[in-house]
Design a protein around this motif. Structure first.
Motif, short mmCIF file in Angstrom:
data_model
loop_
_atom_site.label_atom_id
_atom_site.label_comp_id
_atom_site.label_asym_id
_atom_site.label_seq_id
_atom_site.Cartn_x
_atom_site.Cartn_y
_atom_site.Cartn_z
N ARG A 1 0.84 -1.21 0.00
CA ARG A 1 0.00 0.00 0.00
C ARG A 1 0.87 1.25 0.00
O ARG A 1 0.38 2.33 -0.31
N ARG A 2 2.15 1.10 0.38
CA ARG A 2 3.05 2.25 0.45
C ARG A 2 4.37 1.96 -0.24
O ARG A 2 4.83 0.82 -0.27
N TYR B 1 4.92 7.49 -0.09
CA TYR B 1 3.89 7.54 -1.13
C TYR B 1 2.86 6.46 -0.82
O TYR B 1 3.20 5.42 -0.26
N SER B 2 1.63 6.68 -1.24
CA SER B 2 0.62 5.63 -1.09
C SER B 2 0.21 5.12 -2.46
O SER B 2 0.30 5.84 -3.46
#
Length: 194
Positions: A94-95, A156-157
């Motif tokens: 997710r990141r 960041y996602s």
């Protein structure tokens, strides 16, 4: 394919592919070890005579935290030692973190902490670049070791991955901090007198 698209693709498919046997034919393997490093090598602020880009999804088995490193060859040619820029994918995909980190395999813990402190003192407070210990890669031992090695990062996602232009600006910023630290700490080569 753009860096943005390459990173998103890894984040989207890695977990599914990780359920299969590690193979050079898998798309995740191709993206992390070839496509992303090749895309990074085209950036004008990463001259190939000085910087090397390399990625890994593991050796023999899939790693929980795939990565793509950018190394100043005057500092290190291995992610096991020294310090370098490295993109780290979180275990849940997710990141993605753009980090200034150190090799965990061959770096003693006290040296790692000292270098991390020194790098953090060099980096001015800035909105995008963080110098805290709030990076969250996952629960595995490898993820925890990597978290400890990070001196600075940009998070960041998956749902809000920035444009190629912003990714390049962020990398250029981190390379600038990397260079500053290298110039302050690496011994100068003696003049070459004939």
């Amino acid at each position: 394919m753009s860096l943005h698209d390459l990173f998103r693709q890894v984040m989207a498919i890695y977990e599914q592919e990780k359920r299969e046997k590690l193979s050079k034919e898998r798309r995740s393997f191709q993206l992390v070890t070839r496509a992303i490093p090749e895309a990074l090598k085209t950036l004008p602020f990463l001259p190939p005579d000085r910087y090397m880009a390399k990625g890994s999804v593991g050796q023999g088995v899939w790693t929980d935290v795939p990565w793509v490193a950018v190394m100043d060859q005057e500092v290190t040619d291995s992610t096991q030692r020294g310090y370098y820029i490295v993109y780290l994918f979180s275990e849940d995909r997710r990141r993605l973190y753009l980090t200034l980190a150190q090799g965990v395999t061959e770096t003693p813990r006290d040296e790692m902490e000292r270098v991390k402190r020194d790098i953090r003192q060099l980096i001015p407070a800035e909105e995008r670049v963080r110098t805290d210990d709030d990076i969250r890669l996952g629960e595995s031992k490898r993820a925890k070791d990597y978290e400890r090695s990070v001196a600075a990062y940009i998070a960041y996602s998956f749902d809000d991955l920035p444009s190629d232009e912003q990714l390049a600006r962020d990398l250029k910023t981190m390379i600038g901090y990397y260079r500053q630290y290298v110039e302050r700490t690496e011994p100068m080569a003696p003049p070459d007198f004939l």
